[in-house]
Write an enzyme that holds these catalytic residues in place. Structure first.
Site, PDB file in Angstrom:
ATOM      1  N   GLY A   8       4.975   3.471  -1.709  1.00 61.52           N
ATOM      2  CA  GLY A   8       5.100   2.055  -1.726  1.00 61.52           C
ATOM      3  C   GLY A   8       3.984   1.680  -2.710  1.00 61.52           C
ATOM      4  CB  ILE A  13      -0.786  -3.762   0.146  1.00 61.61           C
ATOM      5  CG1 ILE A  13      -1.017  -5.116   0.732  1.00 61.61           C
ATOM      6  CG2 ILE A  13      -2.067  -2.927   0.647  1.00 61.61           C
ATOM      7  CD1 ILE A  13      -0.788  -5.080   2.326  1.00 61.61           C
ATOM      8  N   GLY A  71       6.652   0.106   3.075  1.00 61.84           N
ATOM      9  CA  GLY A  71       7.160  -0.386   4.445  1.00 61.84           C
ATOM     10  C   GLY A  71       7.983  -1.570   4.139  1.00 61.84           C
ATOM     11  CE1 TYR A 150       6.562  -4.668   8.890  1.00 66.24           C
ATOM     12  CE2 TYR A 150       5.035  -5.975  10.320  1.00 66.24           C
ATOM     13  CZ  TYR A 150       5.276  -5.402   9.075  1.00 66.24           C
ATOM     14  OH  TYR A 150       4.053  -5.158   8.025  1.00 66.24           O
ATOM     15  CE  LYS A 154       4.276  -1.756   9.025  1.00 60.76           C
ATOM     16  NZ  LYS A 154       3.901  -0.720   8.069  1.00 60.76           N
TER      17      LYS A 154
HETATM   18  P1  NAD Z   1       5.658  -4.847  -0.789  1.00 62.15           P
HETATM   19  O1  NAD Z   1       7.063  -5.321  -0.250  1.00 62.15           O
HETATM   20  O2  NAD Z   1       5.227  -5.408  -1.840  1.00 62.15           O
HETATM   21  O3  NAD Z   1       5.567  -3.326  -0.675  1.00 62.15           O
HETATM   22  C1  NAD Z   1       6.379  -2.441   0.001  1.00 62.15           C
HETATM   23  C2  NAD Z   1       6.549  -1.310  -1.160  1.00 62.15           C
HETATM   24  O4  NAD Z   1       7.314  -0.260  -0.282  1.00 62.15           O
HETATM   25  C3  NAD Z   1       7.459  -1.628  -2.161  1.00 62.15           C
HETATM   26  O5  NAD Z   1       6.843  -0.970  -3.398  1.00 62.15           O
HETATM   27  C4  NAD Z   1       8.648  -1.211  -1.640  1.00 62.15           C
HETATM   28  O6  NAD Z   1       9.439  -0.801  -3.211  1.00 62.15           O
HETATM   29  C5  NAD Z   1       8.387   0.325  -1.020  1.00 62.15           C
HETATM   30  N1  NAD Z   1       9.624   0.448  -0.194  1.00 62.15           N
HETATM   31  C6  NAD Z   1      10.511  -0.318   0.824  1.00 62.15           C
HETATM   32  N2  NAD Z   1      11.390   0.403   1.100  1.00 62.15           N
HETATM   33  C7  NAD Z   1      11.339   1.703   0.588  1.00 62.15           C
HETATM   34  C8  NAD Z   1      12.075   2.947   0.692  1.00 62.15           C
HETATM   35  N3  NAD Z   1      13.184   2.988   1.647  1.00 62.15           N
HETATM   36  N4  NAD Z   1      11.783   4.008   0.089  1.00 62.15           N
HETATM   37  C9  NAD Z   1      10.564   3.891  -0.659  1.00 62.15           C
HETATM   38  N5  NAD Z   1       9.868   2.990  -1.037  1.00 62.15           N
HETATM   39  C10 NAD Z   1      10.213   1.675  -0.228  1.00 62.15           C
HETATM   40  O7  NAD Z   1       5.095  -5.453   0.717  1.00 62.15           O
HETATM   41  P2  NAD Z   1       3.628  -5.205   1.327  1.00 62.15           P
HETATM   42  O8  NAD Z   1       3.220  -6.430   1.917  1.00 62.15           O
HETATM   43  O9  NAD Z   1       2.454  -4.821   0.194  1.00 62.15           O
HETATM   44  O10 NAD Z   1       3.605  -3.954   2.259  1.00 62.15           O
HETATM   45  C11 NAD Z   1       2.944  -2.784   1.957  1.00 62.15           C
HETATM   46  C12 NAD Z   1       2.663  -2.159   3.571  1.00 62.15           C
HETATM   47  O11 NAD Z   1       1.880  -3.259   4.101  1.00 62.15           O
HETATM   48  C13 NAD Z   1       3.829  -2.354   4.362  1.00 62.15           C
HETATM   49  O12 NAD Z   1       3.557  -0.976   4.986  1.00 62.15           O
HETATM   50  C14 NAD Z   1       3.713  -3.423   5.272  1.00 62.15           C
HETATM   51  O13 NAD Z   1       4.381  -3.257   6.527  1.00 62.15           O
HETATM   52  C15 NAD Z   1       2.471  -3.418   5.522  1.00 62.15           C
HETATM   53  N6  NAD Z   1       1.803  -4.620   5.782  1.00 62.15           N
HETATM   54  C16 NAD Z   1       1.851  -5.894   5.097  1.00 62.15           C
HETATM   55  C17 NAD Z   1       1.388  -7.142   5.535  1.00 62.15           C
HETATM   56  C18 NAD Z   1       1.789  -8.485   4.906  1.00 62.15           C
HETATM   57  O14 NAD Z   1       1.598  -9.531   5.454  1.00 62.15           O
HETATM   58  N7  NAD Z   1       2.246  -8.367   3.886  1.00 62.15           N
HETATM   59  C19 NAD Z   1       0.984  -7.383   6.800  1.00 62.15           C
HETATM   60  C20 NAD Z   1       0.804  -5.928   7.757  1.00 62.15           C
HETATM   61  C21 NAD Z   1       1.045  -4.954   7.138  1.00 62.15           C
END
Ligand code: NAD
Length: 254
Positions: A8, A13, A71, A150, A154
């Site tokens: 990711g 993030i 994610g 979701y 988690k």
């Molecule tokens: P984002 O969508 O920018 O990043 C997610 C990354 O995962 C992307 O680079 C995407 O290409 C990759 N990804 C998705 N599906 C995939 C797959 N099948 N195979 C390989 N890669 C894959 O979102 P983010 O918010 O930066 O999320 C990063 C992490 O933080 C995630 O696990 C998310 O659940 C967690 N998170 C985010 C938040 C929020 O508010 N944004 C809050 C809590 C937790």
């Protein structure tokens, strides 16, 4: 210079953390479905194998750290994809690369969420994840909604981290999780745009005690610390970075 592998790392993030680590002179092997050193769809067994093999090929002398950040949001469909990427891929990649991390007495950092405690530990979907039964978890989750899919994934991944902290520590791997609150990323944009979950998300954002929304840097700064030598006695922590939301919702639990 340390060597890290992460899933990711393309956007949000993970993208921010990748830039911070490479900017500090470290090597980062990035695995993602969109762009990176290893392109892999982590929802599938083949993609998980490609991820593990691709990292092994690029880090034959071990890893100082592994970050499981990829994610999918609650609006992803089918709902089983959320279980596959947010739980089963994390466990498969971490288990598949554990020995490389142990080789350097390194650390694994899993990205959970402050939504994890919103689903009870004995929820059948969470339990199916933890039992390792991907087919059962995927079937069960299709009967639920995006929030449960979701937050349950988690919850499961954070519980998996806690249950494995001791054996991992004994094997020479420091295992931790970070629990971000609402953060401005492409994932959040998708939830805000959703007809059903958008308003719930806006209400939740308005309730954050510290106010506002995290930037990817707020989360990545803490993750970079947790990966560093300065954090080398942090083991088995679920580190909330959420502006006080979890303390607001569960003041008596920590
Ligand atoms: P984002 O969508 O920018 O990043 C997610 C990354 O995962 C992307 O680079 C995407 O290409 C990759 N990804 C998705 N599906 C995939 C797959 N099948 N195979 C390989 N890669 C894959 O979102 P983010 O918010 O930066 O999320 C990063 C992490 O933080 C995630 O696990 C998310 O659940 C967690 N998170 C985010 C938040 C929020 O508010 N944004 C809050 C809590 C937790």
């Amino acid at each position: 210079m340390a060597i890290y592998a992460m899933t990711g790392g393309a956007t949000g993030i993970g993208g921010e953390l990748r830039q911070q680590l490479t900017g500090a002179g470290h090597q980062v092997i990035s695995v993602d479905i969109k762009e990176g050193d290893v392109i892999a769809d982590l929802s599938t067994a083949e993609g998980r194998k490609a991820a593990v093999d691709g990292v092994r090929e690029r880090a034959p002398d071990g890893l100082d750290g592994l970050i499981a950040c990829a994610g999918l949001p609650p609006v992803a469909r089918p709902l089983s994809l959320i279980a596959q990427v947010n739980y089963f891929a994390v466990v498969a990649v971490v288990e598949g690369l554990k020995d490389l991390v142990a080789q350097r007495r390194g650390t694994v950092l899993i990205v959970s969420s402050n939504s994890a405690p919103m689903i009870p530990a004995d929820d059948a979907y969470v339990q199916a994840c933890l039992s390792g039964d991907e087919a059962a978890a995927c079937a069960l989750v299709e009967e639920r909604d995006g929030h449960v899919a979701y937050a349950g994934s988690k919850r499961a991944v954070a519980t998996w981290m806690r249950r494995n902290t001791v054996p991992y520590a004994k094997a020479g791997v420091r295992l931790n999780a970070v629990a971000p609150g609402i953060t401005q990323t492409p994932l959040t944009d998708q939830v805000f745009a959703d007809e059903q979950l958008g308003q719930t998300m806006r209400d939740f954002q308005a309730s954050v005690p510290w106010g506002g929304m995290a930037s990817p840097a707020h989360i990545a700064n803490v993750m970079r610390f947790m990966l560093s030598e300065e954090a080398s006695f942090i083991c088995g922590a679920m580190f909330f970075v959420d502006g006080g939301s979890d303390a607001m919702l569960r003041p008596d639990h920590f």
